[in-house]
Scaffold this active site. Structure first.
Site, mmCIF file in Angstrom:
data_model
loop_
_atom_site.group_PDB
_atom_site.id
_atom_site.type_symbol
_atom_site.label_atom_id
_atom_site.label_comp_id
_atom_site.label_asym_id
_atom_site.label_seq_id
_atom_site.Cartn_x
_atom_site.Cartn_y
_atom_site.Cartn_z
ATOM 1 N N SER A 148 0.868 -1.187 0.000
ATOM 2 C CA SER A 148 0.000 0.000 0.000
ATOM 3 C C SER A 148 0.897 1.227 0.000
ATOM 4 O O SER A 148 2.054 1.154 0.472
ATOM 5 C CB SER A 148 -0.852 -0.005 1.276
ATOM 6 O OG SER A 148 -1.436 1.264 1.486
ATOM 7 N N TYR A 161 -1.552 -0.781 10.338
ATOM 8 C CA TYR A 161 -1.676 -1.281 8.952
ATOM 9 C C TYR A 161 -0.459 -0.810 8.143
ATOM 10 O O TYR A 161 0.147 -1.592 7.400
ATOM 11 C CB TYR A 161 -2.978 -0.748 8.373
ATOM 12 C CG TYR A 161 -3.189 -0.986 6.888
ATOM 13 C CD1 TYR A 161 -3.588 -2.231 6.419
ATOM 14 C CD2 TYR A 161 -3.035 0.058 5.967
ATOM 15 C CE1 TYR A 161 -3.811 -2.438 5.056
ATOM 16 C CE2 TYR A 161 -3.258 -0.141 4.612
ATOM 17 C CZ TYR A 161 -3.646 -1.389 4.165
ATOM 18 O OH TYR A 161 -3.871 -1.593 2.820
ATOM 19 N N LYS A 165 2.409 -2.985 6.169
ATOM 20 C CA LYS A 165 2.643 -2.865 4.721
ATOM 21 C C LYS A 165 4.093 -2.456 4.437
ATOM 22 O O LYS A 165 4.642 -2.796 3.384
ATOM 23 C CB LYS A 165 1.651 -1.875 4.110
ATOM 24 C CG LYS A 165 0.203 -2.390 4.112
ATOM 25 C CD LYS A 165 0.052 -3.676 3.281
ATOM 26 C CE LYS A 165 -1.387 -4.072 3.042
ATOM 27 N NZ LYS A 165 -1.541 -5.273 2.223
#
Ligand SMILES: NC(=O)c1ccc[n+]([C@@H]2O[C@H](COP(=O)([O-])OP(=O)(O)OC[C@H]3O[C@@H](n4cnc5c(N)ncnc54)[C@H](OP(=O)(O)O)[C@@H]3O)[C@@H](O)[C@H]2O)c1
Length: 255
Positions: A148, A161, A165
Site C-alpha cells: 500500500s 496497517y 505494509k
C-alpha cells in the site's frame, strides 16, 4: 519476441489470495485472461464459487479453494490442493490483508498487532516459502505482494496497517535478493485509494475524500482494474528484469 508473447501466461499456474472481490479478483481475472491457470482463494467458499462461475464464462481456467491467510495449516492445504490440480506453482499474488485497527496507534493492542502481522506479513512469507520449491525447480517464479502507499508513508489513522505494509515491502526486497539467483522475482505493488469494500470507510467519508482529492494528480478514486495491469506485467516475462521493485498505482497521490 512480440509484446503479446511476453504478456502471455499460458502454462503458468497462479495463486491469488483475497480473490473473491476487489483488487484480488481483478488481478486473478487479468492473469486468467492472459492464459494462466488461476487458483482463486479467500475464506468464503460460496463467494469463490460464484466468482468461478463468472470466470468460467469468460474462458478462464480456474479453481476456487478457500483458505485463511495467516493460518499455517490452511495455507499448506491451499498449496497442496493447487499442486494436485494444476501441478507446480509459478506465480503467487499475496493480496489478502486485514486491518482491524483504525485510529491512533496508541489504541492498538497486542491482539490487533498479532492479527494484522499474521495476515499481512507472516501469511505472505509462509505462502511464498511453500511455493518456493516449485519456483526453484522451474527456474522461474514471480511473487507479487500487494502492499500500500501506506507502506511508503503512513496513512492517517492507519498506523499499524502502515507498519505491516512497510514490513511487506521489506519482505519483498529480501525475497528478491535471496531468490533472484534461482530465477524467482519478487515485487511489491502499492495501490493508492481504490474503491473496494476494504476502503469503504475512506471513500464514504466526505472530509476524507476532500483531503484525498486535493492531493491527487489524477482527480479520481482508483478502480480494482487500475491495479491489475501492473500485476500482469510483474507476473509475466514482460516484467522479466523487474525484481525488488516497489510500484505505486495511486493516481499520483504520492508525488
Ligand atoms: N482498496 C484500497 O484502497 C487499497 C489501498 C492500498 C492497498 N490495498 C490492499 O489491496 C489488497 C486488496 O484489498 P481490497 O481493497 O481489494 O479488499 P477487498 O475488496 O475487501 O477484498 C479483500 C479480499 O481478501 C479476502 N480476505 C480477507 N482476509 C482474509 C484472510 N485472512 N484470509 C484469506 N482471505 C482474506 C476477502 O475475502 P473473504 O473476506 O471472503 O476472506 C477478499 O477476497 C489488500 O492487501 C489491501 O491492503 C487496498
Amino acid at each position: 519476441m512480440s509484446t503479446n508473447t511476453r504478456f502471455n501466461l499460458t502454462g503458468r499456474t497462479a495463486i491469488v489470495t483475497g480473490a473473491s472481490k476487489g483488487i484480488g479478483k481483478a488481478i486473478a481475472q487479468a492473469l486468467g485472461l492472459h492464459g494462466a491457470q488461476v487458483v482463486i482463494s479467500s475464506r468464503n467458499q460460496e463467494t469463490l464459487d460464484q466468482v468461478k462461475v463468472e470466470f468460467d464464462a469468460q474462458g478462464i481456467t480456474c479453481c476456487a479453494i478457500a483458505a485463511e491467510i495467516g493460518q499455517s495449516a490452511s495455507m499448506s492445504d491451499l498449496v497442496e490442493k493447487t499442486r494436485a490440480i494444476y501441478g507446480p506453482i509459478h506465480i503467487l499474488v499475496n493480496n489478502a490483508a486485514a486491518n482491524p485497527a483504525f485510529g491512533p496507534i496508541t489504541n492498538a493492542d497486542d491482539a490487533m498487532f498479532d492479527k494484522i502481522m499474521d495476515v499481512n506479513v507472516r501469511g505472505p512469507l509462509n505462502l511464498a516459502k511453500l511455493c518456493y520449491p516449485d519456483m526453484k525447480a522451474a527456474g522461474w517464479g514471480s511473487v507479487i505482494n500487494i502492499s500500500s502507499i501506506g507502506g511508503i508513508s503512513p496513512g492517517d489513522m492507519l498506523g499499524l496497517y502502515s507498519v505491516s505494509k512497510a514490513a511487506l515491502i521489506s519482505l519483498t526486497k529480501v525475497l528478491a535478493k535471496e531468490w533472484g539467483s534461482k530465477g524467482i522475482r519478487a515485487n511489491a505493488i502499492c495501490p493508492g485509494l481504490i474503491k473496494t469494500k476494504f476502503s469503504e470507510a475512506l471513500w464514504k467519508s466526505d472530509p476524507i475524500m476532500q483531503q484525498f482529492m486535493a492531493k491527487q494528480a489524477l482527480p479520481r478514486i482508483g478502480e480494482s482494474d487500475d491495479v491489475s495491469g501492473m500485476a500482469l506485467l510483474l507476473a509475466s516475462d514482460a516484467g522479466a528484469y523487474c525484481t525488488g521493485g516497489v510500484y505505486t498505482v495511486d493516481g499520483g497521490f504520492t508525488i
